[in-house]
Motif scaffolding. Structure first.
Motif, PDB file in Angstrom:
ATOM      1  N   ASP A  28       0.377  35.949  61.128  1.00 52.59           N
ATOM      2  CA  ASP A  28       0.121  35.586  62.528  1.00 52.59           C
ATOM      3  C   ASP A  28       1.313  34.858  63.134  1.00 52.59           C
ATOM      4  O   ASP A  28       1.657  35.072  64.300  1.00 52.59           O
ATOM      5  CB  ASP A  28      -1.136  34.725  62.632  1.00 52.59           C
ATOM      6  CG  ASP A  28      -2.417  35.509  62.334  1.00 52.59           C
ATOM      7  OD1 ASP A  28      -2.355  36.763  62.338  1.00 52.59           O
ATOM      8  OD2 ASP A  28      -3.457  34.859  62.099  1.00 52.59           O
ATOM      9  N   ALA A  31       3.923  37.414  63.882  1.00 50.91           N
ATOM     10  CA  ALA A  31       3.552  38.174  65.080  1.00 50.91           C
ATOM     11  C   ALA A  31       3.766  37.336  66.338  1.00 50.91           C
ATOM     12  O   ALA A  31       4.272  37.833  67.356  1.00 50.91           O
ATOM     13  CB  ALA A  31       2.098  38.622  64.984  1.00 50.91           C
ATOM     14  N   LEU A  32       3.402  36.049  66.280  1.00 51.96           N
ATOM     15  CA  LEU A  32       3.605  35.156  67.414  1.00 51.96           C
ATOM     16  C   LEU A  32       5.093  35.002  67.728  1.00 51.96           C
ATOM     17  O   LEU A  32       5.507  35.041  68.897  1.00 51.96           O
ATOM     18  CB  LEU A  32       2.981  33.791  67.131  1.00 51.96           C
ATOM     19  CG  LEU A  32       3.144  32.736  68.218  1.00 51.96           C
ATOM     20  CD1 LEU A  32       2.455  33.189  69.499  1.00 51.96           C
ATOM     21  CD2 LEU A  32       2.586  31.407  67.746  1.00 51.96           C
ATOM     22  N   THR A  33       5.899  34.867  66.700  1.00 51.85           N
ATOM     23  CA  THR A  33       7.352  34.750  66.893  1.00 51.85           C
ATOM     24  C   THR A  33       7.907  36.002  67.557  1.00 51.85           C
ATOM     25  O   THR A  33       8.726  35.911  68.476  1.00 51.85           O
ATOM     26  CB  THR A  33       8.049  34.518  65.535  1.00 51.85           C
ATOM     27  OG1 THR A  33       7.495  33.358  64.926  1.00 51.85           O
ATOM     28  CG2 THR A  33       9.541  34.344  65.707  1.00 51.85           C
ATOM     29  N   ARG A  34       7.442  37.156  67.115  1.00 55.83           N
ATOM     30  CA  ARG A  34       7.893  38.407  67.742  1.00 55.83           C
ATOM     31  C   ARG A  34       7.509  38.455  69.216  1.00 55.83           C
ATOM     32  O   ARG A  34       8.308  38.865  70.064  1.00 55.83           O
ATOM     33  CB  ARG A  34       7.294  39.603  67.011  1.00 55.83           C
ATOM     34  CG  ARG A  34       7.937  39.863  65.672  1.00 55.83           C
ATOM     35  CD  ARG A  34       7.368  41.090  65.007  1.00 55.83           C
ATOM     36  NE  ARG A  34       7.981  41.287  63.708  1.00 55.83           N
ATOM     37  CZ  ARG A  34       7.357  41.786  62.663  1.00 55.83           C
ATOM     38  NH1 ARG A  34       6.098  42.178  62.761  1.00 55.83           N
ATOM     39  NH2 ARG A  34       7.997  41.931  61.512  1.00 55.83           N
ATOM     40  N   GLN A  35       6.283  38.027  69.532  1.00 54.85           N
ATOM     41  CA  GLN A  35       5.837  38.020  70.925  1.00 54.85           C
ATOM     42  C   GLN A  35       6.678  37.066  71.768  1.00 54.85           C
ATOM     43  O   GLN A  35       7.039  37.383  72.904  1.00 54.85           O
ATOM     44  CB  GLN A  35       4.363  37.610  71.012  1.00 54.85           C
ATOM     45  CG  GLN A  35       3.387  38.703  70.668  1.00 54.85           C
ATOM     46  CD  GLN A  35       3.544  39.902  71.574  1.00 54.85           C
ATOM     47  OE1 GLN A  35       3.944  40.965  71.122  1.00 54.85           O
ATOM     48  NE2 GLN A  35       3.236  39.757  72.826  1.00 54.85           N
ATOM     49  N   VAL A  36       6.998  35.891  71.209  1.00 56.15           N
ATOM     50  CA  VAL A  36       7.823  34.926  71.935  1.00 56.15           C
ATOM     51  C   VAL A  36       9.202  35.515  72.190  1.00 56.15           C
ATOM     52  O   VAL A  36       9.755  35.397  73.289  1.00 56.15           O
ATOM     53  CB  VAL A  36       7.923  33.588  71.159  1.00 56.15           C
ATOM     54  CG1 VAL A  36       9.005  32.697  71.736  1.00 56.15           C
ATOM     55  CG2 VAL A  36       6.574  32.877  71.179  1.00 56.15           C
ATOM     56  N   LYS A  38       9.937  38.711  72.352  1.00 55.69           N
ATOM     57  CA  LYS A  38       9.777  39.763  73.360  1.00 55.69           C
ATOM     58  C   LYS A  38       9.672  39.149  74.753  1.00 55.69           C
ATOM     59  O   LYS A  38      10.249  39.657  75.705  1.00 55.69           O
ATOM     60  CB  LYS A  38       8.526  40.601  73.075  1.00 55.69           C
ATOM     61  CG  LYS A  38       8.691  41.622  71.978  1.00 55.69           C
ATOM     62  CD  LYS A  38       7.411  42.428  71.838  1.00 55.69           C
ATOM     63  CE  LYS A  38       7.498  43.399  70.679  1.00 55.69           C
ATOM     64  NZ  LYS A  38       6.243  44.147  70.514  1.00 55.69           N
ATOM     65  N   GLY A  39       8.904  38.057  74.860  1.00 60.93           N
ATOM     66  CA  GLY A  39       8.770  37.373  76.138  1.00 60.93           C
ATOM     67  C   GLY A  39      10.107  36.849  76.617  1.00 60.93           C
ATOM     68  O   GLY A  39      10.441  36.953  77.798  1.00 60.93           O
ATOM     69  N   SER A  42      12.038  39.715  77.799  1.00 61.71           N
ATOM     70  CA  SER A  42      11.496  40.159  79.079  1.00 61.71           C
ATOM     71  C   SER A  42      12.010  39.279  80.212  1.00 61.71           C
ATOM     72  O   SER A  42      12.347  39.784  81.288  1.00 61.71           O
ATOM     73  CB  SER A  42       9.967  40.115  79.053  1.00 61.71           C
ATOM     74  OG  SER A  42       9.461  41.048  78.128  1.00 61.71           O
TER      75      SER A  42
END
Length: 103
Positions: A28, A31-36, A38-39, A42
């Motif tokens: 998790d 996954a959170l690090t990847r989302q951050v 990506k954000g 972005s």
């Protein structure tokens, strides 16, 4: 004496559950690090898009100004064309009159 046997199994099962929970939690976190990330990417892309839009807006404004100037020039050229056509017609009339006078 039956109690010592379940203890190790219980300890092993707790360790197994704990290991599974730690693995899930680390998954998790990844996954959170990847989302951050990506954000963050972005946000960079949005910033670049905003800068590009500002540059395009300046270009569009300059183009609109150029089009207005060309429209004014076109109008003036049309007036000049009409004046030239009138002068050509007038000169034809004068040529006809000269021909009649010279006969």
């Amino acid at each position: 004496m039956a109690s010592p046997e379940p203890q190790p199994r219980f300890g092993q099962s707790v360790k197994g559950l704990l290991s599974e929970k730690v693995s899930a939690c680390s998954g998790d976190v990844i996954a959170l690090t990847r989302q951050v990330l990506k954000g963050s990417r972005s946000q960079e892309l949005l910033g670049q898009a905003a800068r590009n839009m500002v540059m395009q807006e300046d270009t569009i404004l300059h183009s609109e100004d150029s089009l207005r100037k060309m429209a004014i020039i076109t109008t003036h050229l049309q007036y000049q064309q009409e004046a030239i056509q009138k002068n050509v017609e007038h000169s034809k009339n004068l040529q006809d009159q000269l021909k009649h006078l010279l006969k």
